[in-house]
Scaffold this motif. Sequence first.
Motif, PDB file in Angstrom:
ATOM      1  N   LYS A  17       0.814  -1.209   0.000  1.00 45.85           N
ATOM      2  CA  LYS A  17       0.000   0.000   0.000  1.00 45.85           C
ATOM      3  C   LYS A  17       0.853   1.268   0.000  1.00 45.85           C
ATOM      4  O   LYS A  17       0.573   2.225  -0.729  1.00 45.85           O
ATOM      5  N   GLU A  18       1.933   1.305   0.784  1.00 48.92           N
ATOM      6  CA  GLU A  18       2.793   2.479   0.848  1.00 48.92           C
ATOM      7  C   GLU A  18       3.483   2.726  -0.494  1.00 48.92           C
ATOM      8  O   GLU A  18       3.596   3.868  -0.964  1.00 48.92           O
ATOM      9  N   ILE A  19       3.920   1.644  -1.131  1.00 47.25           N
ATOM     10  CA  ILE A  19       4.582   1.763  -2.430  1.00 47.25           C
ATOM     11  C   ILE A  19       3.577   2.240  -3.474  1.00 47.25           C
ATOM     12  O   ILE A  19       3.895   3.078  -4.325  1.00 47.25           O
ATOM     13  N   ALA A  20       2.344   1.718  -3.399  1.00 44.26           N
ATOM     14  CA  ALA A  20       1.316   2.115  -4.368  1.00 44.26           C
ATOM     15  C   ALA A  20       0.992   3.606  -4.242  1.00 44.26           C
ATOM     16  O   ALA A  20       0.873   4.316  -5.253  1.00 44.26           O
ATOM     17  N   SER A  21       0.859   4.118  -3.019  1.00 42.94           N
ATOM     18  CA  SER A  21       0.557   5.544  -2.849  1.00 42.94           C
ATOM     19  C   SER A  21       1.756   6.404  -3.305  1.00 42.94           C
ATOM     20  O   SER A  21       1.590   7.449  -3.926  1.00 42.94           O
TER      21      SER A  21
END
Length: 180
Positions: A17-21
């Motif tokens: 999720k952090e990488i996607a954002s």
Amino acid sequence: MIDDYRKYKFSAISIKKEIASRFRRFSKEISKSNTEALESMLNFFEMNDLSPEDNLGVKSERTNKRINAVIAILKNIEKHQTKPTTVMLQSLFEETIKVEKEEETEILDFGTPKLITENEELVYYKQKYDQINEQHFCLRNEITGFLNKVKIEKRAFGKNYLLLNLSIKDFEKFRKKNDV
């Protein structure tokens, strides 16, 4: 734009999720969509023959080769273009300095002046004066003779003009005689 997306089939990739954002923020900065951002990144890596694991620091062998190639190009330019031009300019400046020094050291010798008396000086200037007067008198007579051969021709219509009553041979003689 919506029609463009309908033509393609999409696929989902599972990422944290952090990488996607982070990727979404990055894609907003560089392109319109996430697909275009990812495609640009892939093109960059392929065009530059890089891998995400490559270290772009100076320690990389590929980067060292590129830096060495740039250094070789600069040395070649310096060796074949800059240094010969500098040497030529320096030789020109040195030559002008040598010429200037020679001119400074060269002493002009006009010889020893010949001393003359006042009477000799007066005789010299009297002779020059007589020569100039004679030349003036001759030239004055020639011009007076020349002007006596000029007549005014009057016309019924238009401007009057001057007519020179002189043969071509005599005119050429006068011209050559009085050329300066």
